[in-house]
Design a protein around this motif. Structure first.
Motif, PDB file in Angstrom:
ATOM      1  N   LEU A  59      50.278  42.428  42.448  1.00  0.00           N
ATOM      2  CA  LEU A  59      49.587  41.139  42.375  1.00  0.00           C
ATOM      3  C   LEU A  59      50.295  40.076  43.201  1.00  0.00           C
ATOM      4  CD1 LEU A  59      47.353  39.400  41.230  1.00  0.00           C
ATOM      5  CD2 LEU A  59      48.749  39.019  39.178  1.00  0.00           C
ATOM      6  N   ARG A  63      48.472  38.263  46.263  1.00  0.00           N
ATOM      7  CA  ARG A  63      48.302  36.812  46.248  1.00  0.00           C
ATOM      8  C   ARG A  63      48.915  36.180  47.497  1.00  0.00           C
ATOM      9  NH1 ARG A  63      50.616  35.866  41.763  1.00  0.00           N
ATOM     10  NH2 ARG A  63      48.813  35.545  40.397  1.00  0.00           N
ATOM     11  N   ASP A  74      43.341  30.924  42.457  1.00  0.00           N
ATOM     12  CA  ASP A  74      44.100  31.965  41.763  1.00  0.00           C
ATOM     13  C   ASP A  74      43.215  32.771  40.824  1.00  0.00           C
ATOM     14  OD1 ASP A  74      46.913  32.980  41.444  1.00  0.00           O
ATOM     15  OD2 ASP A  74      46.488  32.548  39.342  1.00  0.00           O
ATOM     16  N   ASP A  75      42.211  32.138  40.226  1.00  0.00           N
ATOM     17  CA  ASP A  75      41.298  32.889  39.353  1.00  0.00           C
ATOM     18  C   ASP A  75      40.547  33.967  40.148  1.00  0.00           C
ATOM     19  OD1 ASP A  75      42.032  31.418  37.161  1.00  0.00           O
ATOM     20  OD2 ASP A  75      40.404  29.960  37.380  1.00  0.00           O
ATOM     21  N   GLN A  78      42.967  36.858  40.978  1.00  0.00           N
ATOM     22  CA  GLN A  78      43.222  37.762  39.852  1.00  0.00           C
ATOM     23  C   GLN A  78      41.995  38.610  39.517  1.00  0.00           C
ATOM     24  OE1 GLN A  78      45.210  36.103  36.428  1.00  0.00           O
ATOM     25  NE2 GLN A  78      46.243  34.529  37.640  1.00  0.00           N
ATOM     26  N   ASN A  90      48.332  48.243  37.847  1.00  0.00           N
ATOM     27  CA  ASN A  90      48.885  46.972  38.321  1.00  0.00           C
ATOM     28  C   ASN A  90      49.235  47.011  39.806  1.00  0.00           C
ATOM     29  OD1 ASN A  90      48.731  45.778  35.741  1.00  0.00           O
ATOM     30  ND2 ASN A  90      50.682  46.719  35.152  1.00  0.00           N
TER      31      ASN A  90
END
Length: 302
Positions: A59, A63, A74-75, A78, A90
């Motif tokens: 992640l 990002r 950021d939403d 994710q 992950n």
């Protein structure tokens, strides 16, 4: 040790990781090689700097790569990470990410992404991206309706490039100006001048006739003031800078298409459902450009 100096901490580990990453890119050159050019070149170049030696992205790396490309929601980051993390470990496989972008931009249903992106820059629904509206947003330093500064800059560059291409096609490229002390049809040789020859005189006559034709055509020439939907789609499938500026919107389109197709499968529909935003944009109105236009056909999603 090199020249009696110890390498900095982690230097050897970084070199090893870099070698493994290069080996991974070379091994998958068949799949990833085409993305070095084309409309996904900027995305591929940035993601290649953040992938691990096995081609995965956690992640944090995911990002960082998107933030470097201008995606700061950021939403959204994710949500799309969870979407690509099919195995729930992950980490996402970079090949799956870049191939998903390739399918939505260059696949059969590429019109879905084109329509979703075009609606941002055509809030009035006239069917055109208006140059004057972009200039006003740039001068006001304002982001409105999901449009960011990178979109404004890229679209203005595209419109100005097309304006110049149309002008050069009609009038020819601009020639370099002659020195101030050089007369037309004469060559400077030391302090004296060589009088024009018959061939140079004929060339001058031809140039005069060409200028007259250009002046006559210029009376009906109106500089480009917009970008149509078809031209926008053409640029989106060829310009890496345009894809980068609309990357957040493209990720939203991927998410919407995936969720709708998943709902269709769960509901037992016969065929997957594509994004509802794939409806055709409204035909251009004559008031958009100040002159009458003919509405051309719009691509439909399949």
């Amino acid at each position: 040790p090199h020249y009696g100096l110890e390498p900095p901490p982690g230097f050897t580990l970084r070199c090893t990781e870099r070698s493994r990453k290069l080996a991974y890119l070379e091994t998958n050159a068949t799949v990833l090689g085409p993305f070095r050019t084309g409309n996904l070149a900027a995305v591929h170049r940035e993601f290649s700097q953040h992938i691990a030696s096995d081609g995965s992205l956690d992640l944090t790396s995911y990002r960082a790569a998107l933030a470097a490309l201008g995606v700061v929601d950021d939403d959204l980051i994710q949500r799309t990470f969870a979407l690509f993390d099919i195995r729930k470990r992950n980490a996402v496989d970079y090949v799956e990410v870049i191939c998903a972008l390739d399918v939505i931009l260059n696949g059969v249903n590429s019109s879905i992404a084109c329509v979703d992106c075009f609606r941002i820059v055509d809030p009035t629904g006239c069917g055109y991206v208006l140059r004057q509206a972009l200039i006003e947003l740039r001068e006001a330093r304002e982001e409105k309706g999901g449009m960011n500064f990178l979109m404004i800059k890229t679209l203005l560059e595209i419109i100005n490039r097309r304006r110049e291409e149309e002008h050069n096609q009609l009038f020819g490229k601009k020639k370099k100006k002659k020195p101030k002390n050089a007369k037309q049809g004469a060559k400077i040789v030391g302090k004296g001048r060589i009088p024009p020859t018959p061939s140079s005189s004929r060339a001058g006559v031809r140039g005069l006739l060409q200028r007259k034709k250009a002046d006559a055509a210029g009376a009906f020439f109106e500089p480009r003031a917009h970008l149509s939907f078809e031209e926008f789609c053409e640029e989106l499938t060829s310009q890496p800078a345009l894809v980068q500026s609309f990357l957040a919107r493209i990720l939203c389109t991927i998410e919407a298409v995936y969720l709708r197709n998943k709902a269709a499968v769960v509901g037992g529909a016969a065929a997957p459902v594509v994004s509802s935003a794939a409806a055709q944009p409204p035909p251009p109105s004559p008031s958009a450009t100040g002159r009458s236009v003919v509405s051309s056909s719009r691509p439909t999603s399949t």
